[in-house]
Design an enzyme around this catalytic site. Structure first.
Site, PDB file in Angstrom:
ATOM      1  N   ASP A 188      -7.154  -1.226  -4.780  1.00 34.48           N
ATOM      2  CA  ASP A 188      -8.213  -0.780  -3.876  1.00 34.48           C
ATOM      3  C   ASP A 188      -9.143   0.217  -4.565  1.00 34.48           C
ATOM      4  OD1 ASP A 188      -7.162  -2.304  -1.755  1.00 34.48           O
ATOM      5  OD2 ASP A 188      -5.838  -0.654  -1.154  1.00 34.48           O
TER       6      ASP A 188
ATOM      7  N   ASP B  36       0.854  -1.185   0.000  1.00 40.49           N
ATOM      8  CA  ASP B  36       0.000   0.000   0.000  1.00 40.49           C
ATOM      9  C   ASP B  36       0.889   1.232   0.000  1.00 40.49           C
ATOM     10  OD1 ASP B  36      -2.430  -1.381   0.085  1.00 40.49           O
ATOM     11  OD2 ASP B  36      -2.445  -1.450   2.271  1.00 40.49           O
TER      12      ASP B  36
END
Length: 173
Positions: free
Chosen positions: A146, A132
């Site tokens: 995402d 991330d």
């Protein structure tokens, strides 16, 4: 001997399946390329402001789900991601709507790239951490997959609320 002729419906469905697969491949490629960029650029570096402190780039490795929920259950997320990929792939094989093809492509691409992270990233097979790097004002840190999953889910909700089936026809409630 001549090749069997395909019906217009079969040709349209094949086009929608190809659209979904193309969308998934684009998401997969962009997600993995941006993760490569993040690891090569952001490792051991202070966060980089993009839109002030509201959006920043900072590298994290997430063993859990959204908001780092279930950090000790990484293998379960690998199993769930694999199941999601299979279910979405089955739905893709049946899609006849362009809007649903894009929706399923976003979901398939996002789920597949998360599955690949879980399977092949450190610390090991089916225990890998998701990369991330997009920090949203310290609320959560995500990635391109995402974003694809979010927009795919929103589109699925909108199409469902509008009564548009995967066959492309409007269905009454």
């Amino acid at each position: 001997m001549t090749a069997p002729e395909s019906s217009p419906a079969t040709t349209r469905r094949a086009g929608k399946v190809a659209l979904a697969v193309a969308a998934a491949v684009v998401i997969l490629a962009v997600d993995q390329l941006t993760k490569f960029w993040a690891e090569s650029t952001l490792t051991d570096r202070a966060p980089i402001p993009v839109i002030g402190d509201f959006i920043r780039f900072r590298l994290l490795y997430n063993p859990g789900a959204a908001f780092s929920i279930g950090e000790n259950m990484t293998w379960i997320f690998a199993v769930l991601a694999a199941a999601a990929v299979v279910v979405i792939a089955v739905l893709v094989s049946r899609v006849r709507s362009g809007a649903w093809a894009i929706t399923l492509g976003l979901l398939l691409g996002g789920a597949t790239t998360h599955l690949l992270d879980r399977l092949f990233r450190a610390p090991g097979f089916a225990r890998g951490h998701v990369v991330d790097f997009i920090d949203y004002n310290n609320w959560f840190v995500g990635n391109v997959a995402d974003i694809a999953l979010f927009f795919g889910a929103v589109l699925a909700i909108v199409l469902t609320l509008r009564g548009i089936g995967m066959d492309g026809r409007k269905h009454e409630a």
